[in-house]
Design a protein around this motif. Structure first.
Motif, PDB file in Angstrom:
ATOM      1  N   UNK A   1      26.073  35.269  -2.313  1.00 25.55           N
ATOM      2  CA  UNK A   1      26.060  34.518  -3.575  1.00 25.55           C
ATOM      3  C   UNK A   1      26.100  35.407  -4.804  1.00 25.55           C
ATOM      4  N   UNK A   2      25.856  36.694  -4.651  1.00 24.44           N
ATOM      5  CA  UNK A   2      25.759  37.562  -5.814  1.00 24.44           C
ATOM      6  C   UNK A   2      27.126  38.006  -6.316  1.00 24.44           C
ATOM      7  N   UNK A   3      27.259  38.042  -7.620  1.00 18.61           N
ATOM      8  CA  UNK A   3      28.457  38.572  -8.263  1.00 18.61           C
ATOM      9  C   UNK A   3      28.444  40.093  -8.196  1.00 18.61           C
ATOM     10  N   UNK A   4      29.567  40.754  -8.458  1.00 18.85           N
ATOM     11  CA  UNK A   4      29.561  42.218  -8.551  1.00 18.85           C
ATOM     12  C   UNK A   4      28.506  42.689  -9.544  1.00 18.85           C
ATOM     13  N   UNK A   5      27.745  43.692  -9.146  1.00 19.64           N
ATOM     14  CA  UNK A   5      26.631  44.243  -9.919  1.00 19.64           C
ATOM     15  C   UNK A   5      25.480  43.245 -10.051  1.00 19.64           C
ATOM     16  N   UNK A   6      25.404  42.286  -9.131  1.00 18.42           N
ATOM     17  CA  UNK A   6      24.324  41.315  -9.139  1.00 18.42           C
ATOM     18  C   UNK A   6      23.015  41.914  -8.657  1.00 18.42           C
ATOM     19  N   UNK A   7      21.908  41.197  -8.942  1.00 18.87           N
ATOM     20  CA  UNK A   7      20.569  41.685  -8.604  1.00 18.87           C
ATOM     21  C   UNK A   7      19.814  40.634  -7.798  1.00 18.87           C
TER      22      UNK A   7
END
Length: 326
Positions: A227-233
């Motif tokens: 579910x995380x976008x690029x550079x997500x946390x």
């Protein structure tokens, strides 16, 4: 003073009303006459014997309170006797009196009674330090909050919305959908009906969200990475479904993800005091203006603590559970 004691590790039935001498404030501490105490999942874990208090902390349950300061320890600078405060305590909140370092106290926001004020510290400290400090959520980004109907969830939804983020949240029951939308969630996902990974991908055009606040762990871990976008946390604050996971590190590397997490209770007095100062600067003005509010699901008297823990473990609530001590 009247207190709630644990006779042995186990279910809510092991909680009993007892009596102890009121504590005395040490250097830099204040004594609070407790009017209300919040009930939190770590309390249930401690009762079960899986979450022992840190060294030096009270063996009694209770991590947040509201009440009046009745006594000052040496070198207390900010507070006076009679000041109404809410506080993040290191333990001992299920009692008529509790001591707490003065830096972990905060003024009660305008127009809040003791019951609502007692529902603030644990969740607001947790959400602020994890979502905005570790997770670095900023205006214009998006966040997925798991468990949107709980105390942490209802707080995270409101804060993320107020600071300009797009908010997705998961809930387990139909009755939680409308309350979460009213608190500021843009999309509420019923995880028993819909796959939250698919919903997030569809809603974001395949990009994903910038931050995920998760207390589930287990099989959610891999799905969260999807579910995380690029550079997500990904910010992990609990492991309800399991603490051990396995994943392909290349998935993290390819999207340049950050995986972090924390617990609040073992932190030092200095660090908790710093978080309190940050909350008073950035969040308390919103509470004073009525733009944020603690969501109270149900109140119990102190001697009804067993019923309060049963409700907490049933997950039938939306928002916070509070014990009225006086």
């Amino acid at each position: 003073m009247k207190v709630i004691e644990i006779t042995k590790p186990g279910g809510p039935e092991v909680l009993v009303v007892g009596e102890r001498s009121a504590p005395k404030p040490k250097d830099g501490e204040v004594l609070i006459k407790v009017r209300a105490a919040g009930v939190n999942r770590p309390d249930c874990a401690q009762r079960q014997g899986t979450y022992p208090p840190p060294p030096g902390a009270s063996d009694l349950l209770g991590l947040e309170v509201a009440g009046e300061i009745t006594e000052l320890g040496p070198h207390v600078k900010r507070w006076q006797k009679g000041d109404p405060v809410c506080a993040l305590v290191n333990g001992g909140g299920y009692a008529e009196y509790v001591t707490v370092p003065e830096g972990q106290c905060l003024p009660i926001p305008y127009d809040l009674d003791f019951t609502h004020a007692a529902a603030l510290p644990e969740t607001f400290f947790t959400v602020w330090t994890n979502v905005f400090e570790s997770g670095q959520l900023v205006k214009g980004e998006s966040i997925l909050v798991h468990g949107g109907s709980g105390g942490i969830g209802t707080t995270a939804i409101q804060l993320a919305h107020q600071f300009g983020a797009t908010v997705f949240t998961t809930v387990g029951k139909e009755s939680a959908v409308t309350p979460c939308l009213e608190l500021g969630a843009d999309t509420v996902i019923q995880y028993k009906k819909d796959d939250f990974v698919s919903v997030i991908k569809d809603a974001t055009g395949g990009k994903g969200v910038d931050v995920i606040l998760d207390m589930v762990g287990g099989e959610y871990f891999g799905r969260n990475l999807e579910c995380l976008a690029p550079m997500g946390r990904l910010v992990q604050i609990a492991t309800i479904q399991g603490a051990t996971v396995s994943f392909d590190l290349r998935r993290m590397m390819a999207k340049r993800l950050t995986i972090t997490g924390s617990t609040l209770r073992p932190r030092s007095t200095e660090e908790k005091s710093r978080i309190a100062q940050s909350l008073e600067e950035h969040v308390w003005p919103l509470l004073n203006k009525g733009r944020l509010k603690p969501v109270i699901f149900k109140e119990f008297n102190l001697d009804q603590v067993r019923e309060a823990h049963e409700l907490m473990e049933s997950s039938a609530h939306t928002g916070k559970i509070v014990l009225n001590v006086r």
